[in-house]
Design a protein around this motif. Structure first.
Motif, mmCIF file in Angstrom:
data_model
loop_
_atom_site.group_PDB
_atom_site.id
_atom_site.type_symbol
_atom_site.label_atom_id
_atom_site.label_comp_id
_atom_site.label_asym_id
_atom_site.label_seq_id
_atom_site.Cartn_x
_atom_site.Cartn_y
_atom_site.Cartn_z
ATOM 1 N N LYS A 78 0.799 -1.214 0.000
ATOM 2 C CA LYS A 78 0.000 0.000 0.000
ATOM 3 C C LYS A 78 0.837 1.272 0.000
ATOM 4 O O LYS A 78 0.336 2.367 0.241
ATOM 5 C CB LYS A 78 -0.982 -0.003 1.171
ATOM 6 N N VAL A 79 2.134 1.132 -0.238
ATOM 7 C CA VAL A 79 3.005 2.302 -0.315
ATOM 8 C C VAL A 79 3.676 2.315 -1.676
ATOM 9 O O VAL A 79 4.191 1.301 -2.133
ATOM 10 C CB VAL A 79 4.074 2.275 0.796
ATOM 11 N N GLY A 80 3.647 3.475 -2.332
ATOM 12 C CA GLY A 80 4.366 3.649 -3.588
ATOM 13 C C GLY A 80 5.590 4.527 -3.346
ATOM 14 O O GLY A 80 5.526 5.513 -2.614
ATOM 15 N N TYR A 81 6.718 4.151 -3.916
ATOM 16 C CA TYR A 81 7.973 4.891 -3.689
ATOM 17 C C TYR A 81 8.463 5.413 -5.027
ATOM 18 O O TYR A 81 8.673 4.661 -5.976
ATOM 19 C CB TYR A 81 9.008 3.959 -3.063
ATOM 20 N N VAL A 82 8.647 6.725 -5.122
ATOM 21 C CA VAL A 82 9.201 7.320 -6.342
ATOM 22 C C VAL A 82 10.654 7.694 -6.060
ATOM 23 O O VAL A 82 10.924 8.527 -5.197
ATOM 24 C CB VAL A 82 8.398 8.567 -6.764
ATOM 25 N N PHE A 83 11.556 7.042 -6.777
ATOM 26 C CA PHE A 83 12.996 7.225 -6.519
ATOM 27 C C PHE A 83 13.520 8.482 -7.197
ATOM 28 O O PHE A 83 12.949 8.982 -8.163
ATOM 29 C CB PHE A 83 13.783 6.004 -6.981
ATOM 30 N N GLU C 141 19.722 2.061 -7.498
ATOM 31 C CA GLU C 141 18.557 1.886 -6.623
ATOM 32 C C GLU C 141 17.508 0.928 -7.176
ATOM 33 O O GLU C 141 16.378 0.891 -6.678
ATOM 34 C CB GLU C 141 17.906 3.236 -6.292
ATOM 35 N N GLN C 142 17.838 0.149 -8.184
ATOM 36 C CA GLN C 142 16.859 -0.806 -8.717
ATOM 37 C C GLN C 142 16.590 -1.931 -7.713
ATOM 38 O O GLN C 142 15.485 -2.484 -7.674
ATOM 39 C CB GLN C 142 17.348 -1.400 -10.036
ATOM 40 N N ILE C 143 17.597 -2.279 -6.924
ATOM 41 C CA ILE C 143 17.376 -3.290 -5.886
ATOM 42 C C ILE C 143 16.369 -2.766 -4.859
ATOM 43 O O ILE C 143 15.427 -3.463 -4.453
ATOM 44 C CB ILE C 143 18.705 -3.676 -5.200
ATOM 45 N N ASP C 144 16.567 -1.511 -4.462
ATOM 46 C CA ASP C 144 15.611 -0.891 -3.537
ATOM 47 C C ASP C 144 14.232 -0.813 -4.171
ATOM 48 O O ASP C 144 13.207 -0.984 -3.493
ATOM 49 C CB ASP C 144 16.083 0.512 -3.145
ATOM 50 N N ALA C 145 14.203 -0.513 -5.467
ATOM 51 C CA ALA C 145 12.915 -0.426 -6.165
ATOM 52 C C ALA C 145 12.185 -1.760 -6.132
ATOM 53 O O ALA C 145 10.963 -1.815 -5.985
ATOM 54 C CB ALA C 145 13.137 0.017 -7.616
ATOM 55 N N LEU C 146 12.942 -2.848 -6.264
ATOM 56 C CA LEU C 146 12.317 -4.171 -6.171
ATOM 57 C C LEU C 146 11.690 -4.382 -4.804
ATOM 58 O O LEU C 146 10.564 -4.868 -4.684
ATOM 59 C CB LEU C 146 13.365 -5.265 -6.430
ATOM 60 N N TYR C 147 12.450 -4.008 -3.772
ATOM 61 C CA TYR C 147 11.887 -4.135 -2.421
ATOM 62 C C TYR C 147 10.646 -3.271 -2.285
ATOM 63 O O TYR C 147 9.640 -3.660 -1.694
ATOM 64 C CB TYR C 147 12.918 -3.721 -1.365
ATOM 65 N N SER C 148 10.707 -2.045 -2.868
ATOM 66 C CA SER C 148 9.598 -1.112 -2.684
ATOM 67 C C SER C 148 8.320 -1.598 -3.354
ATOM 68 O O SER C 148 7.217 -1.260 -2.922
ATOM 69 C CB SER C 148 9.975 0.273 -3.229
ATOM 70 N N VAL C 149 8.443 -2.397 -4.431
ATOM 71 C CA VAL C 149 7.237 -2.925 -5.088
ATOM 72 C C VAL C 149 6.894 -4.312 -4.562
ATOM 73 O O VAL C 149 6.144 -5.057 -5.201
ATOM 74 C CB VAL C 149 7.385 -2.952 -6.624
ATOM 75 N N GLY C 150 7.475 -4.650 -3.427
ATOM 76 C CA GLY C 150 7.100 -5.893 -2.749
ATOM 77 C C GLY C 150 7.751 -7.138 -3.324
ATOM 78 O O GLY C 150 7.311 -8.250 -3.062
ATOM 79 N N ARG C 151 8.795 -6.989 -4.140
ATOM 80 C CA ARG C 151 9.492 -8.148 -4.687
ATOM 81 C C ARG C 151 10.759 -8.388 -3.879
ATOM 82 O O ARG C 151 11.351 -7.461 -3.352
ATOM 83 C CB ARG C 151 9.884 -7.945 -6.165
#
Lengths: 255, 317, 271
Positions: A78-83, C141-151
């Protein structure tokens, strides 16, 4: 609601020295501060991308760092992160990148067509022409387009909370203004809680309901934009003045 | 602000957006797995020469010791590879090893055949040789009597011991002290021989002269004895005595000659390494005794030459 | 602490400190690496046991690691067979029958050169690629992006690659062995006049079927080592593009050294 409770983090030296902050549901909140004060670090602790040495973060009263894997997975849905630099997956095209924004459980219930429609909608929300870019790779996109695709990926799953890590950094003033408008529109349309980490003080003060300032690893200020502008704190004033001066230079360059 | 529009993606646009390489890739992966597996199997086939698709049958043999025979070692009959060693069984007998031989179907083993375990070279390779009998082809699982042919390097311990013993004896024979002693003995005997020859030559001349002068003396005495009967009788007896002495000296001279001849023979035999002198090489005490003897003889000969009168008493009056 | 020279340590003589400090740093580094790899493998194991690894992604990685490496592996193994055959022939004297060359080539290829050369080639081709890929993802930060989308990056990136390595490398070793032996055989025929029948007679003379299994086991071990180290080094990258370059170089050295150490452990354990 996002709640930071005594968050402490040190790398070689302390970056966050016990931050307590609360962001209410539905509000737009900006976090300012000089470079290196730990703004992005604080933002990343929200989703356990960085684990604090001490303290905790709670989202809707659920602990991010002590709630277990299942709780963390639900929070991340339920959280979206914009890098800051979009962090698009290089080997996937735009469609596949946006598809990654949908939770795995949701994807299993959807057909490829339904996913494609979702991606289409998300790209339209960020004012990109889907036909032009759906099958393109990130390397084929401009900086501004990458940022918007990153936003589309963050919002495709209709999150309740959006975390923005310096969304306008590295963009020209035109794109900066466009992204700021987008942030406001999305927050209103999607009824999300937004937490922005930004160097753009003027933009932040315009967009947000409340602002805070980090300095020396601690919260220096927390209040409304008016309170920020009228603050007696010399550090706050100095920061605001410097920010205004740089903003003016940017405007002069454009002219 | 753009709202979600009726401008929805077409099927073609969706297909374009979704990468399509996946199926082809999976097929290639499948082929790769097959290729790798087949390569491993082909390698195994090339190197083990399995008789999977050829008829084969098994026979057994038993030996006291397998002598390092291994699975896969060849089975030959009259120099032709007819199969290989398949397996060993130590459980059927406590005193023998049962060897199971896998024979290719095209080769028949006659009844009455037996097997021999032989070495094929100094690398230690082994082969089971089938010595064919004269009967008809044996049935599968027939048992053939077996034996082991020990090669040169099979009984290494005994060979080593024998070699060591021979080496010890050769070492003793060829030891420095023995060689030096033998050389010394040979030199001494050679010296003795040459001295004896010299003595014989020189003394025989002297003895001949002595005999000649004695003969003259005897003739002179004869003429003297004719002058008077008493003088003559004494002279006659002295002459007779001198005569017998001369005969003794002749005999001594002859014996010396013979001794020199014998010594020559002995030297020749010694140089050829024959007879008793062989014993000299292993018996230092014999050498020392011989050396002492030789030395004594030498001294005798020296003395004889210098003082012949010491040994030959000639008294006229 | 000495107030005039805060860095002076009066507790230990300086020469001894100069010797022990680097040793301590190396030991600490080794311990950190070992711990991080252990945690990585634990997470990978968990991903396998919970069946959270995409078969499609495994197949994709087997394609990249295995199928695309076939040409270079064949060339390398073929050259190894040629060199072994020629050098062996050069060293042979008249006292050893020529057919023994078959065994020399076969055993050299199967026991050692097939698996090890294949692994070394894959260190450069696959290992460096994985480290660079994951390192770039880490710094961008693609690794972090994976974590952020629940992967879970371990499930999506690490687990498929490790399993693909374990599957692909033994198959590549099988192909390398075959081509190495054939190349050696033809070289022996051309340069020494050793016929194919004699070559294989000699090869079979000292052959044990266990040797092939030993060779493939080495392939499994190397197929595990290469992606594990490559992934571990990639995920700890920092410092931008320069960091990716440095980490990739270190990763190649680490993988090569580990392969040689594992290779040295095989004979006493399995032969």
């Amino acid at each position: 609601m996002i709640e930071y409770k005594g968050v402490y983090k040190a790398f070689d030296e302390p970056v966050l020295s016990g931050v307590d902050l609360r962001v209410e549901s539905g509000e737009m909140f900006a976090l300012f501060g000089p470079s290196g004060t730990g703004k992005s670090v604080l933002l990343k602790t929200t989703l356990a991308l960085i684990v604090p040495d001490r303290g905790d973060v709670c989202i809707d009263n659920q602990s991010v760092h002590f709630g277990g894997r299942g709780t963390l997975a639900r929070i991340r849905e339920k959280v979206g992160y914009v890098f800051q630099y979009a962090a698009l997956f290089d080997s996937l095209n735009v469609f596949e990148n946006i598809r990654m924004g949908l939770p795995e459980a949701t994807l299993k219930r959807m057909t490829e067509k339904e996913v494609a429609h979702k991606a289409w909608e998300a790209l339209e929300l960020v004012n990109l022409e889907p036909r032009m870019i759906l099958s393109k790779l990130p390397a084929e996109l401009s900086g501004g387009m990458k940022k918007r695709v990153g936003i589309a990926r963050a919002i495709v799953g209709r999150p309740e909370i959006l975390l923005w890590d310096e969304p306008t950094t590295g963009l020209d003033p035109v794109n900066t203004a466009a992204v700021e408008r987008l942030i406001t529109q999305l927050s209103e349309e999607l009824q999300v809680t937004s937490l922005l980490v930004t160097h753009d003080v003027e933009g932040g003060l315009e967009m947000c309901d409340r602002v805070a300032m980090l300095e020396g690893g601690r919260l220096r200020f927390c209040g409304t934009p008016e309170e920020f502008k009228n603050s007696d704190d010399p550090v706050v004033q100095a920061f605001e003045n410097r920010a205004a001066a740089y903003a003016a230079i940017d405007v002069l360059d454009v002219r | 602000m753009a709202t979600p529009s009726a401008n929805t993606p077409t099927d073609q646009e969706i297909r374009q957006a979704i990468p399509q390489q996946i199926r082809g890739r999976e097929a290639r992966v499948g082929l790769f797995v097959l290729a790798g597996s087949i390569a491993a199997l082909v390698t195994l086939y090339m190197l083990t020469d399995p008789a999977t698709f050829r008829g084969r049958y098994f026979v057994t043999t038993s030996v006291e010791s397998a002598m390092g025979l291994r699975n896969g070692d060849p089975v030959q009959m009259r120099g032709v590879n007819i199969g290989r060693v398949h397996q060993f069984d130590l459980t059927r007998s406590t005193s023998e090893v049962v060897v199971i031989l896998e024979i290719e179907g095209e080769w028949g083993i006659p009844e009455g055949s037996r097997t021999r375990l032989v070495s094929t070279g100094f690398l230690g390779g082994r082969t089971v040789e089938v010595v064919p009998g004269t009967g008809s082809r044996v049935a599968p699982n027939t048992h053939l009597p077996g034996s082991v042919v020990k090669g040169l390097f099979d009984d290494a311990d005994a060979l080593g011991e024998r070699g060591a013993a021979v080496l010890d004896r050769v070492n003793a024979l060829l030891s420095d002290s023995t060689i030096t002693a033998l050389g010394g003995s040979i030199q001494d005997l050679q010296a003795l021989l040459s001295e004896l020859s010299d003595v014989t030559r020189s003394e025989s001349g002297t003895i001949k002269d002595m005999i000649a002068s004695l003969n003259r003396a005897a003739q002179g005495l004869e003429s003297m004895t004719a002058a008077g009967p008493e003088t003559g009788a004494e002279l006659a007896s002295a002459v007779t005595y001198a005569d017998s002495l001369l005969q003794h000296m002749n005999r001594a001279s002859v014996r010396l000659d013979r001794a020199a001849g014998s010594l020559e023979v002995i030297m020749a035999r010694m140089e050829r390494g024959e007879g008793t002198l062989g014993q000299l090489s292993t018996n230092d005490s014999l050498y020392h005794t011989l050396t002492a003897t030789v030395e004594s003889v030498r001294l005798l000969m020296v003395d004889l030459r210098e003082n012949p009168g010491r040994y030959i008493n000639l008294s006229i009056f | 602490m000495n107030g005039n020279n805060p860095s002076a340590n009066t507790a230990m003589p300086v020469p001894l400190q100069a010797v022990l400090a680097p040793v301590g740093r190396v030991a600490h580094t080794v311990a950190v690496h070992a711990g991080e790899i252990a945690i990585l493998l634990w997470k990978v194991g968990r991903a396998y046991t919970e069946f959270r690894v995409s078969v499609r992604e495994i197949a994709r990685q087997v394609y990249i690691i295995g199928v695309q490496s076939i040409p270079i592996v064949i060339v390398t193994a073929g050259l190894a067979g040629i060199v072994t055959s020629q050098q062996g022939g050069y060293q042979f004297t008249g006292s050893i029958p020529l057919y023994v060359m078959g065994s020399v080539v076969t055993q050299s290829i199967v026991l050692e050169m097939g698996p090890v050369l294949t692994a070394i080639v894959l260190v450069g081709r696959v290992g460096a690629r994985i480290t660079a890929e994951l390192g770039t993802m880490k710094v961008s930060e693609q690794i972090d992006a994976l974590y952020s989308v629940g992967r879970d990056p371990i499930e999506m990136l690490a687990a498929p690659r490790i399993l693909a390595g374990i599957i692909a490398l033994p198959l590549l070793v099988g192909i390398a062995n075959l081509f190495g032996i054939l190349a050696g055989m033809y070289t022996a025929e051309l340069t020494m006049g050793l016929g194919q029948e004699s070559f294989f007679y000699g090869a079979r003379l000292f052959w044990h079927s266990w040797d092939l299994l030993y060779s493939l086991l080495k392939g499994v071990a190397f197929g595990f080592v290469i992606p594990t180290i490559a992934i571990h080094m990639g995920l700890r990258t920092g410092g931008g593009a320069a960091g990716v370059g440095l980490q990739t170089t270190q990763s190649v050295m680490f993988m090569t050294l580990t392969i040689l150490i594992v290779d040295a452990m095989f004979p006493p354990l399995f032969l």
